[in-house]
Design a protein around this motif. Structure first.
Motif, mmCIF file in Angstrom:
data_model
loop_
_atom_site.group_PDB
_atom_site.id
_atom_site.type_symbol
_atom_site.label_atom_id
_atom_site.label_comp_id
_atom_site.label_asym_id
_atom_site.label_seq_id
_atom_site.Cartn_x
_atom_site.Cartn_y
_atom_site.Cartn_z
ATOM 1 N N UNK A 61 0.839 -1.204 0.000
ATOM 2 C CA UNK A 61 0.000 0.000 0.000
ATOM 3 C C UNK A 61 0.870 1.248 0.000
ATOM 4 N N UNK A 62 1.935 1.223 0.818
ATOM 5 C CA UNK A 62 2.842 2.369 0.861
ATOM 6 C C UNK A 62 3.586 2.555 -0.444
ATOM 7 N N UNK A 63 3.977 1.448 -1.062
ATOM 8 C CA UNK A 63 4.721 1.547 -2.317
ATOM 9 C C UNK A 63 3.850 2.093 -3.446
ATOM 10 N N UNK A 64 2.526 1.895 -3.362
ATOM 11 C CA UNK A 64 1.650 2.484 -4.373
ATOM 12 C C UNK A 64 1.765 4.002 -4.324
ATOM 13 N N UNK A 65 1.745 4.543 -3.113
ATOM 14 C CA UNK A 65 1.807 6.002 -2.978
ATOM 15 C C UNK A 65 3.169 6.542 -3.391
ATOM 16 N N UNK A 66 4.209 5.691 -3.357
ATOM 17 C CA UNK A 66 5.546 6.133 -3.760
ATOM 18 C C UNK A 66 5.763 5.943 -5.257
ATOM 19 N N UNK A 67 5.318 4.793 -5.784
ATOM 20 C CA UNK A 67 5.649 4.449 -7.160
ATOM 21 C C UNK A 67 4.616 4.916 -8.175
ATOM 22 N N UNK A 68 3.340 4.953 -7.785
ATOM 23 C CA UNK A 68 2.272 5.248 -8.743
ATOM 24 C C UNK A 68 1.761 6.684 -8.620
ATOM 25 N N UNK A 69 1.466 7.074 -7.392
ATOM 26 C CA UNK A 69 0.846 8.388 -7.183
ATOM 27 C C UNK A 69 1.661 9.557 -7.754
ATOM 28 N N UNK A 70 3.006 9.589 -7.586
ATOM 29 C CA UNK A 70 3.753 10.742 -8.126
ATOM 30 C C UNK A 70 3.590 10.945 -9.623
ATOM 31 N N UNK A 71 3.272 9.877 -10.355
ATOM 32 C CA UNK A 71 3.102 10.010 -11.796
ATOM 33 C C UNK A 71 1.906 10.850 -12.191
ATOM 34 N N UNK A 72 1.020 11.116 -11.248
ATOM 35 C CA UNK A 72 -0.173 11.920 -11.534
ATOM 36 C C UNK A 72 -0.032 13.365 -11.051
ATOM 37 N N UNK A 73 1.150 13.719 -10.569
ATOM 38 C CA UNK A 73 1.378 15.095 -10.120
ATOM 39 C C UNK A 73 2.069 15.891 -11.227
ATOM 40 N N UNK A 74 2.018 17.203 -11.096
ATOM 41 C CA UNK A 74 2.640 18.101 -12.062
ATOM 42 C C UNK A 74 3.893 18.723 -11.444
ATOM 43 N N UNK A 75 5.084 18.437 -11.978
ATOM 44 C CA UNK A 75 6.330 18.941 -11.384
ATOM 45 C C UNK A 75 6.405 20.461 -11.317
ATOM 46 N N UNK A 76 5.695 21.144 -12.217
ATOM 47 C CA UNK A 76 5.765 22.606 -12.259
ATOM 48 C C UNK A 76 5.032 23.250 -11.084
#
Length: 205
Positions: free
Chosen positions: A125-140
């Motif tokens: 569950x924790x690895x989902x928030x580390x590996x998957x969730x960041x891909x939906x954020x905007x770096x800018x």
């Protein structure tokens, strides 16, 4: 964050939560045998566990787990052994024929804690928030507010699905009102929980 990314994230969260696992199996068993109120109590514990894991991931705790093989393996085995313990308890309670024992349900507090512990001992569950969730954020844009927002949305989706499971399984409560049927359901889900523990170890390897 970019609004166009939200539908994809919500769909991802929806599909992940529909995947059979410890939460789904135990929720169905509790709701079918002990009723919807018991299932809702466990759902609340699961929601809190996911929230803690999600915010912990946002703050970097899950990254620490993913970087530490020892810590990951500890949580992995602890989670599997906890599921085995739940399976053993379900099987033993099915064998209990004393009326004073058979008719005793778990308290809402106990079920709340079980939902919480089941999630806290799940490193995936924790690895989902580390590996998957960041891909939906905007770096800018600032990442922290985005990650926290996505975490809240994920918990909301998971909780909604769990409540639907509780409501559907709760309808079967009247069908398993007799003790022989309850014993059968407990034994069935005891075997299922044991199988999930083995599957959990294999998939998190």
């Amino acid at each position: 964050m970019i609004a166009s990314a939200l539908p994809a994230f919500l769909l991802t969260a929806f599909l992940i939560e529909l995947t059979p696992g410890p939460n789904m199996a135990f929720l169905i068993m509790v709701s079918a045998i002990e009723g919807r109120k018991s299932g809702i109590a466990m759902t609340a514990g699961i929601a809190l566990g996911l929230t803690i894991i999600g915010f912990g991931a946002v703050l970097g705790l899950a990254a620490l787990i993913s970087a530490s093989p020892f810590l990951f393996q500890f949580l992995r085995w602890a989670g599997a052994l906890y599921l085995v313990w739940l399976a053993a308890e379900a099987w033993i309670s099915a064998n209990e024929v004393s009326p004073s024992k058979v008719t005793t349900n778990h308290s809402n507090g106990q079920l709340f804690r079980r939902g919480l512990i089941t999630n806290l001992l799940n490193p995936k569950a924790g690895l989902f928030f580390v590996a998957v969730l960041p891909g939906f954020t905007t770096p800018d844009l600032p990442v922290l507010p985005q990650a926290m927002t996505l975490t809240i949305l994920y918990v909301a989706v998971a909780t909604l699905i769990h409540l639907i499971i509780v409501m559907l399984a709760g309808q079967a409560n009247s069908l398993v009102s007799s003790e022989p049927r309850k014993r059968f359901v407990r034994r069935f889900f005891a075997i299922m929980l044991l199988g999930i523990a083995i599957w959990f170890l294999a998939m998190s390897r």
